[in-house]
Write an enzyme that holds these catalytic residues in place. Structure first.
Site, mmCIF file in Angstrom:
data_model
loop_
_atom_site.group_PDB
_atom_site.id
_atom_site.type_symbol
_atom_site.label_atom_id
_atom_site.label_comp_id
_atom_site.label_asym_id
_atom_site.label_seq_id
_atom_site.Cartn_x
_atom_site.Cartn_y
_atom_site.Cartn_z
ATOM 1 N N HIS A 120 0.875 -1.186 0.000
ATOM 2 C CA HIS A 120 0.000 0.000 0.000
ATOM 3 C C HIS A 120 0.910 1.234 0.000
ATOM 4 C CE1 HIS A 120 -2.798 2.913 1.876
ATOM 5 N NE2 HIS A 120 -3.790 2.093 1.558
ATOM 6 N N ASP A 197 3.209 -4.777 7.445
ATOM 7 C CA ASP A 197 1.958 -4.025 7.417
ATOM 8 C C ASP A 197 0.823 -5.033 7.572
ATOM 9 O OD1 ASP A 197 -0.362 -2.746 6.753
ATOM 10 O OD2 ASP A 197 0.446 -1.715 4.993
ATOM 11 N N GLN A 200 -4.405 -5.473 6.705
ATOM 12 C CA GLN A 200 -5.436 -6.354 6.136
ATOM 13 C C GLN A 200 -5.397 -7.762 6.725
ATOM 14 O OE1 GLN A 200 -7.861 -5.374 4.321
ATOM 15 N NE2 GLN A 200 -7.124 -3.328 3.810
ATOM 16 N N LYS A 223 -10.161 -1.248 10.585
ATOM 17 C CA LYS A 223 -10.312 -2.404 9.686
ATOM 18 C C LYS A 223 -10.572 -3.680 10.481
ATOM 19 C CE LYS A 223 -7.248 -0.310 6.259
ATOM 20 N NZ LYS A 223 -8.111 0.068 5.144
ATOM 21 N N CYS A 361 -4.714 2.564 -3.647
ATOM 22 C CA CYS A 361 -3.484 3.040 -2.986
ATOM 23 C C CYS A 361 -2.347 2.052 -3.196
ATOM 24 C CB CYS A 361 -3.695 3.278 -1.488
ATOM 25 S SG CYS A 361 -4.898 4.534 -1.163
HETATM 26 C C1 PLP Z 1 -2.409 -2.819 3.548
HETATM 27 C C2 PLP Z 1 -2.745 -1.441 4.027
HETATM 28 N N1 PLP Z 1 -1.787 -0.684 4.550
HETATM 29 C C3 PLP Z 1 -2.022 0.555 5.015
HETATM 30 C C4 PLP Z 1 -3.276 1.110 4.939
HETATM 31 C C5 PLP Z 1 -3.500 2.484 5.480
HETATM 32 O O1 PLP Z 1 -4.311 2.391 6.599
HETATM 33 P P1 PLP Z 1 -4.866 3.707 7.321
HETATM 34 O O2 PLP Z 1 -5.496 4.519 6.225
HETATM 35 O O3 PLP Z 1 -5.843 3.179 8.307
HETATM 36 O O4 PLP Z 1 -3.713 4.404 7.930
HETATM 37 C C6 PLP Z 1 -4.311 0.369 4.375
HETATM 38 C C7 PLP Z 1 -5.654 0.951 4.224
HETATM 39 O O5 PLP Z 1 -6.374 0.650 3.319
HETATM 40 C C8 PLP Z 1 -4.043 -0.949 3.920
HETATM 41 O O6 PLP Z 1 -5.004 -1.691 3.402
#
Ligand code: PLP
Length: 404
Positions: A120, A197, A200, A223, A361
């Protein structure tokens, strides 16, 4: 708990959109919230509202106790060794920025940062900024033809030396699961600092940071059936303790004078300012909610549902799935022939079906897949077979509308 009873705890699912019952397949963007989370937050504001760690009065002591209790819950939830290893942030994005900023003094122009090609943007841009500050080199870990990390290529990159490896646990686009335990061990053997990360992963699988052995693990509350505005930065104590704080100010200090400031110990050193107290309380309620579910049965049901979703899409015809594997979690990425993903999303929305369309993203991933964007349907603990059937029926009607 039966699915109907479980769904009944999510009030937002009970609405109609344009005359259609809501079919919510956008849980990967944000999950719906159970009544228990809404109640916990309302009750905090109604009964316990005070700032934490500050005042001598009882209300503040109660707010502090409730807030700090959530740190213990998170520690137990991901099996961290120490409660000081749990830092409250505003989300995954902030957590990764804190690590990337905090490592500035440990990185220089000889350093290499390896990043998962399916990452992401939140797990790409902060590293790019770190590279800009320090002259470090960024290298993308390539994917194979099936949308998974190309493991031989990863080994080859590690053998050339790496200072940091930043990876997905689960892809937010395709739902592919990285073999993070093995990848972390290999990165550690090469002397790299590892960040996973888990945005998900956290709602779909048990996460045990102790077994994984990563230096940092990050995720967002929203999430995992909790509120927006709160996330977690887990770090091994020695690694967290070495991070330079991104945010400075109140609460993170020990002593302040105009000549110099000394910093507090962990976790406070990395939690400057008033935290998102009610959101942290909501996250605690979300953890309780998840922990009360029958874990094995819930995981099995979600896995079967995702397989069913993949199969139904394949059977529809003229649908391209990206990186769809049996062991994926939570999400399916697809395009309908060469129709624009946005058109598909809008037409589905007209039938009450909520999915996500775009680059998600993850522009570098789109490039790896050779597409500009795609549609993503994602599921959660409340998703039913009926939701999937309604979605696929709606997609069939979109297909008929666009092709006939
Ligand atoms: C894999 C992953 N990393 C990072 C993020 C960013 O998360 P946040 O917007 O809650 O900071 C997301 C959000 O969609 C994500 O799916």
């Amino acid at each position: 708990m039966q699915l109907l009873a479980l769904r009944a705890q999510f009030p937002a699912l009970e609405q109609t959109l344009a005359g259609y019952p809501l079919c919510y397949l956008d849980t990967a963007a944000t999950s719906q919230k159970p009544q228990a989370v809404l109640d916990a937050m309302a009750s905090f504001y109604r009964d316990d509202n005070a700032n934490v760690h500050r005042a001598a009065h009882q209300l503040s002591a109660r707010a502090t106790a409730n807030y700090e209790q959530v740190r213990d819950k998170v520690q137990a939830f991901i099996n961290a060794a120490k409660r000081q290893e749990i830092i409250f942030t505003h989300g995954t994005t902030e957590a990764i920025n804190m690590v990337a900023w905090g490592l500035t003094e440990q990185i220089d122009h000889t350093s290499t940062i390896l990043i998962d090609s399916a990452a992401h943007h939140a797990n790409i841009v902060p590293w790019q900024q770190l590279a800009k500050r320090t002259g470090a080199k960024i290298i993308a870990i390539p994917l194979d033809a099936n949308g998974r990390i190309d493991q031989p290529a990863y080994q080859a990159l590690l053998s050339n030396g790496a200072s940091i490896v930043a990876m997905n646990h689960v892809s937010n686009v395709m739902g592919t699961v990285n073999p993070v335990k093995e990848m972390i061990a290999q990165a550690k053997a090469a002397g790299a600092i590892t960040l996973v990360d888990g945005a998900q992963a956290i709602a779909h699988m048990p996460v045990n940071v102790n077994t994984l052995g990563c230096d940092f693990y990050v995720f967002s509350g929203h999430k995992m059936y909790g509120p927006t505005g709160v996330g977690i930065l887990y770090g091994q104590f020695e690694q967290l303790d070495k991070l330079s704080p991104l945010l400075t100010g109140g609460e993170m200090i020990d002593t302040v004078s105009f000549e110099m400031t000394t910093f507090n110990t962990l976790p406070n050193r990395l939690e400057a300012g008033t935290p998102a107290i009610a959101d942290v309380i909501g996250l605690g309620a979300a953890i309780d909610f998840i922990a009360a579910l029958p874990q094995a049965a819930t995981k099995k049901r979600e896995a079967e549902l995702l397989k069913y979703l993949q199969q139904q899409l394949q059977q529809l015809g003229q649908v391209t799935l990206y990186g769809a594997h049996q062991d994926n979690l939570g999400a399916v990425a697809f395009n309908l022939a060469d129709e624009h993903h946005q058109d598909v999303g809008i037409l589905l929305d007209q039938q009450g079906v909520a999915i996500r369309c775009g680059h998600h993203c993850a522009m570098p991933l789109m490039q790896s897949l050779g597409i500009k964007g795609c549609c993503r349907a994602s599921i959660g603990i409340y998703t039913s077979v009926e939701d999937i059937d309604r979605f696929v029926e709606a997609l069939a009607s979109v297909k008929a509308m666009l092709f006939d």
